[in-house]
Design an enzyme around this catalytic site. Structure first.
Site, PDB file in Angstrom:
ATOM      1  N   ILE A  77       9.341   7.732 -10.232  1.00  0.00           N
ATOM      2  CA  ILE A  77      10.179   7.257 -11.376  1.00  0.00           C
ATOM      3  C   ILE A  77       9.364   7.178 -12.934  1.00  0.00           C
ATOM      4  CG2 ILE A  77      11.687   5.339 -11.963  1.00  0.00           C
ATOM      5  CD1 ILE A  77      11.710   4.234  -9.227  1.00  0.00           C
ATOM      6  N   ASN A 120      23.579   5.525   5.868  1.00  0.00           N
ATOM      7  CA  ASN A 120      22.476   6.571   5.765  1.00  0.00           C
ATOM      8  C   ASN A 120      22.987   7.852   6.504  1.00  0.00           C
ATOM      9  OD1 ASN A 120      20.523   5.391   4.450  1.00  0.00           O
ATOM     10  ND2 ASN A 120      19.685   4.110   6.352  1.00  0.00           N
ATOM     11  N   SER A 165       4.834   2.165  -2.602  1.00  0.00           N
ATOM     12  CA  SER A 165       6.242   2.256  -2.380  1.00  0.00           C
ATOM     13  C   SER A 165       6.997   2.443  -1.312  1.00  0.00           C
ATOM     14  CB  SER A 165       6.814   3.223  -3.622  1.00  0.00           C
ATOM     15  OG  SER A 165       6.451   4.308  -3.509  1.00  0.00           O
ATOM     16  N   THR A 190      11.945  -4.582  -7.331  1.00  0.00           N
ATOM     17  CA  THR A 190      12.850  -3.888  -6.377  1.00  0.00           C
ATOM     18  C   THR A 190      14.246  -4.774  -5.949  1.00  0.00           C
ATOM     19  OG1 THR A 190      13.127  -2.689  -4.263  1.00  0.00           O
ATOM     20  CG2 THR A 190      11.560  -4.111  -4.690  1.00  0.00           C
ATOM     21  N   ASP A 191      15.204  -4.245  -5.393  1.00  0.00           N
ATOM     22  CA  ASP A 191      16.259  -4.720  -4.919  1.00  0.00           C
ATOM     23  C   ASP A 191      15.819  -5.593  -3.681  1.00  0.00           C
ATOM     24  OD1 ASP A 191      16.016  -2.524  -3.339  1.00  0.00           O
ATOM     25  OD2 ASP A 191      18.199  -2.131  -3.407  1.00  0.00           O
ATOM     26  N   GLU A 192      14.712  -5.062  -2.971  1.00  0.00           N
ATOM     27  CA  GLU A 192      14.242  -5.563  -1.525  1.00  0.00           C
ATOM     28  C   GLU A 192      13.788  -6.863  -1.425  1.00  0.00           C
ATOM     29  OE1 GLU A 192      12.388  -2.359   0.854  1.00  0.00           O
ATOM     30  OE2 GLU A 192      13.238  -0.732  -0.397  1.00  0.00           O
ATOM     31  N   TYR A 250       6.180  -4.405   2.249  1.00  0.00           N
ATOM     32  CA  TYR A 250       6.426  -3.809   0.917  1.00  0.00           C
ATOM     33  C   TYR A 250       7.259  -4.933  -0.009  1.00  0.00           C
ATOM     34  CZ  TYR A 250       8.947  -1.466  -2.718  1.00  0.00           C
ATOM     35  OH  TYR A 250       9.463  -0.750  -3.850  1.00  0.00           O
ATOM     36  N   LYS A 253       6.017  -6.752  -3.088  1.00  0.00           N
ATOM     37  CA  LYS A 253       6.550  -6.739  -4.562  1.00  0.00           C
ATOM     38  C   LYS A 253       6.964  -8.298  -5.152  1.00  0.00           C
ATOM     39  CE  LYS A 253       7.547  -3.766  -6.814  1.00  0.00           C
ATOM     40  NZ  LYS A 253       6.876  -2.814  -7.711  1.00  0.00           N
TER      41      LYS A 253
HETATM   42  P1  NAD Z   1       5.737   6.323  -6.207  1.00  0.00           P
HETATM   43  O1  NAD Z   1       5.141   6.024  -4.795  1.00  0.00           O
HETATM   44  O2  NAD Z   1       6.271   7.724  -6.391  1.00  0.00           O
HETATM   45  O3  NAD Z   1       4.591   6.353  -7.359  1.00  0.00           O
HETATM   46  C1  NAD Z   1       3.654   5.345  -7.275  1.00  0.00           C
HETATM   47  C2  NAD Z   1       2.753   5.736  -8.465  1.00  0.00           C
HETATM   48  O4  NAD Z   1       1.664   4.718  -8.896  1.00  0.00           O
HETATM   49  C3  NAD Z   1       1.762   6.820  -7.780  1.00  0.00           C
HETATM   50  O5  NAD Z   1       1.485   7.910  -8.855  1.00  0.00           O
HETATM   51  C4  NAD Z   1       0.462   6.223  -7.590  1.00  0.00           C
HETATM   52  O6  NAD Z   1      -0.547   7.029  -7.577  1.00  0.00           O
HETATM   53  C5  NAD Z   1       0.383   5.075  -8.597  1.00  0.00           C
HETATM   54  N1  NAD Z   1      -0.540   4.086  -8.067  1.00  0.00           N
HETATM   55  C6  NAD Z   1      -0.509   3.624  -6.809  1.00  0.00           C
HETATM   56  N2  NAD Z   1      -1.396   2.557  -6.954  1.00  0.00           N
HETATM   57  C7  NAD Z   1      -1.920   2.544  -8.355  1.00  0.00           C
HETATM   58  C8  NAD Z   1      -3.030   1.533  -8.734  1.00  0.00           C
HETATM   59  N3  NAD Z   1      -3.530   0.715  -8.081  1.00  0.00           N
HETATM   60  N4  NAD Z   1      -3.292   1.860  -9.755  1.00  0.00           N
HETATM   61  C9  NAD Z   1      -2.745   2.901 -10.690  1.00  0.00           C
HETATM   62  N5  NAD Z   1      -1.639   3.776 -10.318  1.00  0.00           N
HETATM   63  C10 NAD Z   1      -1.395   3.497  -8.967  1.00  0.00           C
HETATM   64  O7  NAD Z   1       6.567   5.112  -6.600  1.00  0.00           O
HETATM   65  P2  NAD Z   1       8.203   5.095  -7.327  1.00  0.00           P
HETATM   66  O8  NAD Z   1       9.021   5.557  -6.326  1.00  0.00           O
HETATM   67  O9  NAD Z   1       8.146   6.125  -8.458  1.00  0.00           O
HETATM   68  O10 NAD Z   1       8.168   3.707  -7.700  1.00  0.00           O
HETATM   69  C11 NAD Z   1       7.799   3.285  -9.315  1.00  0.00           C
HETATM   70  C12 NAD Z   1       8.087   1.860  -9.100  1.00  0.00           C
HETATM   71  O11 NAD Z   1       9.565   1.483  -8.777  1.00  0.00           O
HETATM   72  C13 NAD Z   1       7.484   1.129  -7.963  1.00  0.00           C
HETATM   73  O12 NAD Z   1       6.786  -0.149  -8.375  1.00  0.00           O
HETATM   74  C14 NAD Z   1       8.564   0.722  -6.897  1.00  0.00           C
HETATM   75  O13 NAD Z   1       8.233  -0.574  -6.260  1.00  0.00           O
HETATM   76  C15 NAD Z   1       9.674   0.589  -7.831  1.00  0.00           C
HETATM   77  N6  NAD Z   1      10.935   0.992  -7.056  1.00  0.00           N
HETATM   78  C16 NAD Z   1      11.000   1.991  -6.584  1.00  0.00           C
HETATM   79  C17 NAD Z   1      12.511   2.282  -6.071  1.00  0.00           C
HETATM   80  C18 NAD Z   1      12.473   3.655  -5.357  1.00  0.00           C
HETATM   81  O14 NAD Z   1      13.754   3.811  -4.935  1.00  0.00           O
HETATM   82  N7  NAD Z   1      11.628   4.671  -5.496  1.00  0.00           N
HETATM   83  C19 NAD Z   1      13.353   1.499  -6.337  1.00  0.00           C
HETATM   84  C20 NAD Z   1      13.392   0.340  -6.940  1.00  0.00           C
HETATM   85  C21 NAD Z   1      11.883   0.097  -7.435  1.00  0.00           C
HETATM   86  P1  TYD Z   2      13.789   4.894   2.016  1.00  0.00           P
HETATM   87  O1  TYD Z   2      14.075   6.482   1.385  1.00  0.00           O
HETATM   88  O2  TYD Z   2      12.654   4.833   2.833  1.00  0.00           O
HETATM   89  O3  TYD Z   2      13.817   3.807   1.017  1.00  0.00           O
HETATM   90  P2  TYD Z   2      14.108   2.133   1.339  1.00  0.00           P
HETATM   91  O4  TYD Z   2      13.744   1.883   2.660  1.00  0.00           O
HETATM   92  O5  TYD Z   2      13.095   1.708   0.363  1.00  0.00           O
HETATM   93  O6  TYD Z   2      15.547   1.758   1.098  1.00  0.00           O
HETATM   94  O7  TYD Z   2      15.000   4.667   2.991  1.00  0.00           O
HETATM   95  C1  TYD Z   2      16.323   4.640   2.726  1.00  0.00           C
HETATM   96  C2  TYD Z   2      17.138   4.410   3.998  1.00  0.00           C
HETATM   97  O8  TYD Z   2      16.974   5.661   4.882  1.00  0.00           O
HETATM   98  C3  TYD Z   2      16.630   3.416   4.516  1.00  0.00           C
HETATM   99  O9  TYD Z   2      17.948   2.515   5.188  1.00  0.00           O
HETATM  100  C4  TYD Z   2      15.959   3.853   5.898  1.00  0.00           C
HETATM  101  C5  TYD Z   2      16.579   5.189   6.124  1.00  0.00           C
HETATM  102  N1  TYD Z   2      15.559   6.161   6.643  1.00  0.00           N
HETATM  103  C6  TYD Z   2      16.065   7.052   7.687  1.00  0.00           C
HETATM  104  O10 TYD Z   2      17.023   6.685   8.361  1.00  0.00           O
HETATM  105  N2  TYD Z   2      15.138   7.943   8.047  1.00  0.00           N
HETATM  106  C7  TYD Z   2      13.990   8.222   7.451  1.00  0.00           C
HETATM  107  O11 TYD Z   2      13.129   9.085   8.069  1.00  0.00           O
HETATM  108  C8  TYD Z   2      13.649   7.490   6.231  1.00  0.00           C
HETATM  109  C9  TYD Z   2      12.273   7.586   5.446  1.00  0.00           C
HETATM  110  C10 TYD Z   2      14.478   6.569   5.980  1.00  0.00           C
END
Ligand code: NAD
Ligand code: TYD
Length: 351
Positions: free
Chosen positions: A29, A259, A96, A136-138, A160, A164
């Site tokens: 993101i 899913n 994440s 996060t929503d979680e 996780y 958060k």
């Molecule tokens: P991601 O795992 O793709 O990226 C995380 C980045 O943070 C990586 O580039 C990693 O190298 C860096 N990082 C990790 N630890 C670090 C540290 N100690 N110091 C500096 N850099 C560090 O994550 P994402 O999916 O892009 O998520 C970004 C943020 O959004 C996170 O805080 C996550 O909790 C939140 N978020 C993600 C989702 C989702 O669906 N992906 C939804 C809601 C919130």
């Molecule tokens: P994920 O992408 O890991 O996001 P989050 O758990 O943070 O919402 O998973 C999205 C949904 O998909 C979640 O309900 C778990 C499910 N899932 C599977 O069914 N199989 C998989 O291999 C993964 C990674 C997730």
């Protein structure tokens, strides 16, 4: 993001040449956010702090004009150096992935709690004018059909989400104790270009492209709201500009699907048979759903632009066209993780 650019009330983000620090921007993101900032605020200086964990990849920022600092948000010296001179900070840096937190959560505690505190404390000393803590929503836990508002209690149920929630607590504490103007965002499940292959949508897409099984946990009944990453980024930008310090903002799209529906839609988009879908042992403590009421954010003028089908189809098409990016990522470290996470699951479940 462009909609919000017209606002008269925005938070001094109209200063030309200001510096924004974006942590974790070598990730999914954060890199999309930096690209959007570069496009919509070309006059800003963009600084990135990222320690390049397994999830970080500088190729996500190839050709994007940023000042890249390789460093850790939990390291006070690196944090101080990175925030120095920045007026805005968005903290994306985190561990994440829920499934990895179930294998070993130590890095989650370090980065998501201690790291969040360290980068916020450095931001106080540097006189940062607005800090957005991306959460996060979680943190709410599962909603079982009811929509959460920002006033609901937190009930995180995975290592996780607990980490958060810990990061959020640090944000509120640093805001109150040291006066950091901090907002917290709680975004739903996000999908789009550049997401790591460990997450469900990229994993299902990549496996379908390679005619391998799509491992759906349980019976695929759990539901997620799929938010396009561009919508997540525009929401964070809205909060950066117009959010009230001390407030929390839910970010949701209303694209709730189970899913199994998602796995089927991916097969359909790629012209692959649904027989590739394989039900496997469920994730322990698997949250059923997260439904968020994002009225507070919408009152600031934000609205999502992508519906479920457009979000999913455009993401699947991007992965189909970008094997050059994800191909190397599914080798190396990911192979070992995949074997640990899915080896037994795929062997034990009927084909
Ligand atoms: P991601 O795992 O793709 O990226 C995380 C980045 O943070 C990586 O580039 C990693 O190298 C860096 N990082 C990790 N630890 C670090 C540290 N100690 N110091 C500096 N850099 C560090 O994550 P994402 O999916 O892009 O998520 C970004 C943020 O959004 C996170 O805080 C996550 O909790 C939140 N978020 C993600 C989702 C989702 O669906 N992906 C939804 C809601 C919130
Ligand atoms: P994920 O992408 O890991 O996001 P989050 O758990 O943070 O919402 O998973 C999205 C949904 O998909 C979640 O309900 C778990 C499910 N899932 C599977 O069914 N199989 C998989 O291999 C993964 C990674 C997730």
């Amino acid at each position: 993001m462009t909609d919000t650019a017209q606002s008269a009330e925005r938070h001094r983000t109209d200063e030309p040449g200001l510096t924004i620090l974006v942590t974790g921007a070598a990730g999914f993101i954060g890199s999309n956010f930096v690209r959007a900032v570069r496009r919509d605020r070309p006059e800003w200086q963009v600084r990135v702090l990222d320690c390049l964990t397994y999830a970080g990849d500088r190729r996500r920022l190839a050709g994007v004009d940023v000042d890249f600092i390789e460093g850790d948000i939990a390291d006070p010296e690196a944090a101080r150096g990175a925030v120095d001179g920045a007026s805005l900070v968005v903290n994306f840096a985190a561990e994440s992935h829920v499934d990895r937190s179930l294998l070993d959560a130590s890095d989650f505690m370090r980065t998501n709690v201690a790291g969040a505190y360290t980068i916020m404390r450095a931001a106080v000393d540097a006189g940062v004018e607005k800090f957005v803590q991306v959460s996060t929503d979680e943190v709410y836990g599962e909603s079982r059909g009811r929509a959460f508002t920002e006033r609901d209690l937190l009930n995180p149920r995975s290592p996780y989400s607990a980490s958060k929630a810990g990061g959020e607590m640090q944000a509120f504490a640093v805001g109150v104790s040291f006066g950091l103007p901090v907002c917290v965002t709680r975004g739903v499940n996000t999908v789009g270009p550049w997401q790591h292959p460990e997450k469900a949508v990229p994993l299902f897409t990549i496996n379908a492209l390679r005619d391998r099984p799509l491992p759906v946990y349980g019976r695929g009944e759990q539901r997620r709201d799929r938010l396009h990453v561009q919508d997540h980024c525009s929401a964070i930008f809205t909060v950066l500009e117009r959010g009230q310090p001390g407030e929390v903002y839910n970010i949701s799209a209303g694209n709730n699907r189970d899913n199994l529906t998602v796995a089927r839609a991916i097969c359909a988009r790629l012209g692959k048979p649904e027989s590739l879908i394989q039900f496997v042992q469920d994730r322990p403590g698997h949250d059923w759903d997260y439904i968020l009421d994002s009225t507070r954010l919408r009152e600031l003028g934000w609205a999502p632009r992508y519906d479920f089908q457009t979000t999913l189809d455009s993401t699947v098409d991007w992965y189909a066209a970008n094997e050059g990016w994800w191909g190397p990522l599914v080798e190396g470290e990911f192979r070992e993780y995949y074997a640990t996470q899915y080896g037994d699951r795929l062997r034990k479940s009927p084909p």
